[in-house]
Design a protein around this motif. Sequence first.
Motif: not given
Length: 85
Positions: A42-47, A62-69
């Motif tokens: 899958v693409l995205g790495g940590m995000a 559910i996001n398992d990496g980035v939660q916001g910006c």
Amino acid sequence: MSPSPPKRVCVIGAGASGMAAAYALSKHPDKFIVTVFDKELVLGGMATSIDIDSSKYGATYINDGVQGCSPAFANFPSYVQDLRI
Ligand SMILES: Cc1cc2nc3c(=O)[nH]c(=O)nc-3n(C[C@H](O)[C@H](O)[C@H](O)COP(=O)(O)OP(=O)(O)OC[C@H]3O[C@@H](n4cnc5c(N)ncnc54)[C@H](O)[C@@H]3O)c2cc1C
């Protein structure tokens, strides 16, 4: 004199950094032919996001990496807009 052929570029890693680099280079197809490799499926790495049971949790993912910006990263909102994601 004929223009030089596009350079072949290999980006290793399809996390945010690799995808941003590949996206920027791919906007110039006359100059670059871009291929992205990642060791994961899958693409995205940590995000990345994970699908969850909405009847149980009230949300489909559910996001398992980035939660916001942070607004400090001004390029990110413009990517989201450009790519309609
Ligand atoms: C829990 C958590 C919460 C976070 N929250 C936020 C947030 O709210 N806001 C924010 O802005 N940032 C957040 N971050 C940080 C953000 O997720 C990362 O900074 C960003 O995703 C890193 O991207 P990257 O491309 O540099 O690295 P990565 O996402 O690590 O990507 C590297 C990629 O390279 C691949 N790779 C590695 N080695 C090889 C190899 N030998 N061959 C092929 N492929 C390889 C990996 O599989 C991976 O896909 C968070 C991070 C975590 C872990």
